[in-house]
Design an enzyme around this catalytic site. Sequence first.
Site, PDB file in Angstrom:
ATOM      1  N   SER A   1      10.491  18.535   2.449  1.00  0.00           N
ATOM      2  CA  SER A   1       9.494  17.481   2.222  1.00  0.00           C
ATOM      3  C   SER A   1       8.972  17.489   0.795  1.00  0.00           C
ATOM      4  O   SER A   1       8.114  16.673   0.452  1.00  0.00           O
ATOM      5  CB  SER A   1       8.330  17.639   3.211  1.00  0.00           C
ATOM      6  OG  SER A   1       7.725  18.912   3.066  1.00  0.00           O
TER       7      SER A   1
ATOM      8  N   THR B   1     -10.754 -26.477  10.078  1.00  0.00           N
ATOM      9  CA  THR B   1     -10.477 -25.726  11.307  1.00  0.00           C
ATOM     10  C   THR B   1      -9.126 -26.248  11.783  1.00  0.00           C
ATOM     11  O   THR B   1      -8.838 -27.447  11.632  1.00  0.00           O
ATOM     12  CB  THR B   1     -11.551 -25.941  12.401  1.00  0.00           C
ATOM     13  OG1 THR B   1     -11.483 -27.288  12.861  1.00  0.00           O
ATOM     14  CG2 THR B   1     -12.964 -25.660  11.865  1.00  0.00           C
ATOM     15  N   HIS B   2      -8.295 -25.356  12.281  1.00  0.00           N
ATOM     16  CA  HIS B   2      -6.902 -25.696  12.621  1.00  0.00           C
ATOM     17  C   HIS B   2      -6.171 -26.262  11.405  1.00  0.00           C
ATOM     18  O   HIS B   2      -5.240 -27.039  11.552  1.00  0.00           O
ATOM     19  CB  HIS B   2      -6.833 -26.707  13.776  1.00  0.00           C
ATOM     20  CG  HIS B   2      -7.670 -26.346  14.958  1.00  0.00           C
ATOM     21  ND1 HIS B   2      -7.198 -25.630  16.031  1.00  0.00           N
ATOM     22  CD2 HIS B   2      -8.988 -26.574  15.208  1.00  0.00           C
ATOM     23  CE1 HIS B   2      -8.174 -25.447  16.908  1.00  0.00           C
ATOM     24  NE2 HIS B   2      -9.276 -26.003  16.423  1.00  0.00           N
TER      25      HIS B   2
ATOM     26  N   SER C   1      10.243 -20.736 -12.189  1.00  0.00           N
ATOM     27  CA  SER C   1      11.512 -20.730 -11.468  1.00  0.00           C
ATOM     28  C   SER C   1      12.635 -20.690 -12.486  1.00  0.00           C
ATOM     29  O   SER C   1      12.526 -21.284 -13.563  1.00  0.00           O
ATOM     30  CB  SER C   1      11.617 -21.992 -10.613  1.00  0.00           C
ATOM     31  OG  SER C   1      12.970 -22.287 -10.344  1.00  0.00           O
TER      32      SER C   1
ATOM     33  N   LYS D   1       8.012 -25.543 -11.830  1.00  0.00           N
ATOM     34  CA  LYS D   1       7.396 -24.652 -10.841  1.00  0.00           C
ATOM     35  C   LYS D   1       6.348 -23.714 -11.446  1.00  0.00           C
ATOM     36  O   LYS D   1       6.505 -23.209 -12.535  1.00  0.00           O
ATOM     37  CB  LYS D   1       8.475 -23.806 -10.150  1.00  0.00           C
ATOM     38  CG  LYS D   1       9.389 -24.589  -9.239  1.00  0.00           C
ATOM     39  CD  LYS D   1       8.681 -25.196  -8.043  1.00  0.00           C
ATOM     40  CE  LYS D   1       8.280 -24.160  -7.013  1.00  0.00           C
ATOM     41  NZ  LYS D   1       9.448 -23.556  -6.367  1.00  0.00           N
TER      42      LYS D   1
ATOM     43  N   ASN E   1       4.652 -20.607  -9.509  1.00  0.00           N
ATOM     44  CA  ASN E   1       4.670 -19.955  -8.200  1.00  0.00           C
ATOM     45  C   ASN E   1       3.570 -18.894  -8.078  1.00  0.00           C
ATOM     46  O   ASN E   1       3.353 -18.126  -9.007  1.00  0.00           O
ATOM     47  CB  ASN E   1       6.039 -19.319  -7.949  1.00  0.00           C
ATOM     48  CG  ASN E   1       7.146 -20.362  -7.875  1.00  0.00           C
ATOM     49  OD1 ASN E   1       6.898 -21.487  -7.459  1.00  0.00           O
ATOM     50  ND2 ASN E   1       8.333 -19.993  -8.300  1.00  0.00           N
TER      51      ASN E   1
ATOM     52  N   GLU F   1       1.769 -14.304  -2.665  1.00  0.00           N
ATOM     53  CA  GLU F   1       2.817 -14.177  -1.642  1.00  0.00           C
ATOM     54  C   GLU F   1       3.144 -12.707  -1.390  1.00  0.00           C
ATOM     55  O   GLU F   1       3.415 -12.300  -0.262  1.00  0.00           O
ATOM     56  CB  GLU F   1       4.072 -14.931  -2.080  1.00  0.00           C
ATOM     57  CG  GLU F   1       3.847 -16.435  -2.134  1.00  0.00           C
ATOM     58  CD  GLU F   1       4.956 -17.137  -2.889  1.00  0.00           C
ATOM     59  OE1 GLU F   1       5.935 -17.534  -2.256  1.00  0.00           O
ATOM     60  OE2 GLU F   1       4.852 -17.278  -4.122  1.00  0.00           O
TER      61      GLU F   1
ATOM     62  N   GLN G   1       5.142  16.008   9.803  1.00  0.00           N
ATOM     63  CA  GLN G   1       5.441  16.013   8.371  1.00  0.00           C
ATOM     64  C   GLN G   1       5.512  14.592   7.799  1.00  0.00           C
ATOM     65  O   GLN G   1       5.268  14.381   6.619  1.00  0.00           O
ATOM     66  CB  GLN G   1       6.763  16.753   8.131  1.00  0.00           C
ATOM     67  CG  GLN G   1       7.249  16.753   6.700  1.00  0.00           C
ATOM     68  CD  GLN G   1       8.297  17.828   6.471  1.00  0.00           C
ATOM     69  OE1 GLN G   1       7.949  18.999   6.344  1.00  0.00           O
ATOM     70  NE2 GLN G   1       9.550  17.441   6.441  1.00  0.00           N
TER      71      GLN G   1
ATOM     72  N   LYS H   1       2.667  12.004   5.678  1.00  0.00           N
ATOM     73  CA  LYS H   1       2.448  11.773   4.249  1.00  0.00           C
ATOM     74  C   LYS H   1       3.275  10.597   3.738  1.00  0.00           C
ATOM     75  O   LYS H   1       2.824   9.849   2.880  1.00  0.00           O
ATOM     76  CB  LYS H   1       2.751  13.055   3.465  1.00  0.00           C
ATOM     77  CG  LYS H   1       1.669  14.117   3.725  1.00  0.00           C
ATOM     78  CD  LYS H   1       2.014  15.484   3.183  1.00  0.00           C
ATOM     79  CE  LYS H   1       3.047  16.222   3.996  1.00  0.00           C
ATOM     80  NZ  LYS H   1       2.684  16.436   5.421  1.00  0.00           N
TER      81      LYS H   1
HETATM   82  N1  ARG Z   1       5.946  20.509   5.032  1.00  0.00           N
HETATM   83  C1  ARG Z   1       5.253  20.706   6.259  1.00  0.00           C
HETATM   84  C2  ARG Z   1       4.495  19.419   6.616  1.00  0.00           C
HETATM   85  O1  ARG Z   1       4.286  18.623   5.770  1.00  0.00           O
HETATM   86  C3  ARG Z   1       4.289  21.815   6.137  1.00  0.00           C
HETATM   87  C4  ARG Z   1       3.968  22.471   7.414  1.00  0.00           C
HETATM   88  C5  ARG Z   1       5.136  23.253   7.896  1.00  0.00           C
HETATM   89  N2  ARG Z   1       4.789  24.026   9.020  1.00  0.00           N
HETATM   90  C6  ARG Z   1       5.720  24.617   9.790  1.00  0.00           C
HETATM   91  N3  ARG Z   1       5.295  25.298  10.797  1.00  0.00           N
HETATM   92  N4  ARG Z   1       6.983  24.490   9.536  1.00  0.00           N
HETATM   93  O2  ARG Z   1       4.137  19.214   7.762  1.00  0.00           O
END
Ligand code: ARG
Length: 467
Positions: free
Chosen positions: A28, A162-163, A284, A290, A292, A297, A329, A332
């Site tokens: 990760s 409205t609408h 464009s 144009k 835009n 958008e 994991q 994130k």
């Molecule tokens: N890279 C892991 C995560 O973001 C860290 C935690 C890992 N924990 C484990 N028991 N392997 O979740």
Amino acid sequence: VSGSAPAALWGGRFEGVLAPELERVNRSLPVDRRLWREELAVSVAWARALEGAGALVAAESAAIVAGLERVGERLGGWSEREWAEAGDEDIHTLVERLLFAEIGAVAGKMATGRSRNDQVSTGTRLWLMAAARRLDGQLADLQRALVGQAENQVETLMPGYTHLQRAQPVRAAHWLLRHVWPLFRDRDRLADAIARAAVLPLGSGAVAGCPYPVDRAFLARELGFQAISENSMDAVSDRDFVAELLFVVALAGSHLSALAEDVIIFSTSEFGFVRLSDSYSTGSSLMPQKRNPDSMELARGKAGRLIGELVGWLVTAKGLPSGYNKDLQDDKTALFGALDTLGAVLPAVTGTIRDMSFDAGACAAALDSGMLATDLADALVDGGMPFREAHEVVGRLVRLSERLGSPLDALSPDQVRGVSEALGAVDLAAALDPGRSVERRAVPGATAAAAVRDQLRAAGERLNRER
Ligand code: ARG
């Protein structure tokens, strides 16, 4: 202390090397490298807490803290290539490896009593709290742009729909402010999400809690948390704080989308109420005429992705067994993706709004007298007629005007009296005047000039108070 840097944190019990196929999906670092500052802060606080708990002697914790500082200097100077070349599993293992390179085997003592399970939740919460505060500032910027425009458009009248059908006249400032209040609510929700994220998981260990008597309240204070988690299993299992922020972001994105949709429609040649500046319009490659509204958008479109991040994360997190699971994991990826997306689109929306100009003439030209049919009914009500009856009478007048292809204000007094005697007694010109129509709506929250100025003042005061 002697020893060598471990190849993997959990290398001791395994003989073979990790299959590259697993490594690729398990790693990760490319994502969680963004947590490096948080990881260092968490580790510094932890070393001090371990010393306080008697698990480290002062010299050890001092060496670790100084080493972490040098790791920070090193990482701060890393190029993209250096990051790409680091083969570490995640930010936690990377920091541990670099600390080992700085201070040798004593680095291994930092792992005492903690686990990546409580570390990652702590670091992610810290990152989220700071990112949410930045987002709050960006939302406030957009609000200021809307309020700034509204201050100049109190006198401009336009149709309220409205609408998406012409309904009743409103002040253009009223329309602009309509988009300011949802953003206050988004920011309230953001503050709420920050408060619930500000609970410290550190000290939960892998699942059962830390076996050393670390002062968790001290850790919370050091790191800027408001409270400590009450249950170590909950602390390492749950990422509801991520889901909550993703919801706030998705909803803010959907508010931007609604604003964008209005602006896109109002900037068409058919409406022409607003004109986007050159800096915030695109041309464009084929059609020279144009202009835009790409920023709008994109804002409308990105809301789809933001909702997707929320739904995706809710599905990932549902039904996991208690304790840390690797599924977590991915929180994130969702979190960074959503905040990056909104963080990129918001300033473009703010700039577009700030630079946009109004065509008051086009706004006024879109007000036809049919939009004042309610006001006409109100005039009959003022003369004592029940509203339902007045609605019916004015309905007959509207039917006549449609049949004759003549607007309400072009019907002759005879034609009006032919529909109803009571209607004949009404001052038609006054009832069909859009300026009077908006001024009749003077209750708080309505579109009369004084009410809109009160609204402007309330929004402005709140924005200034927060500064
Ligand atoms: N890279 C892991 C995560 O973001 C860290 C935690 C890992 N924990 C484990 N028991 N392997 O979740």
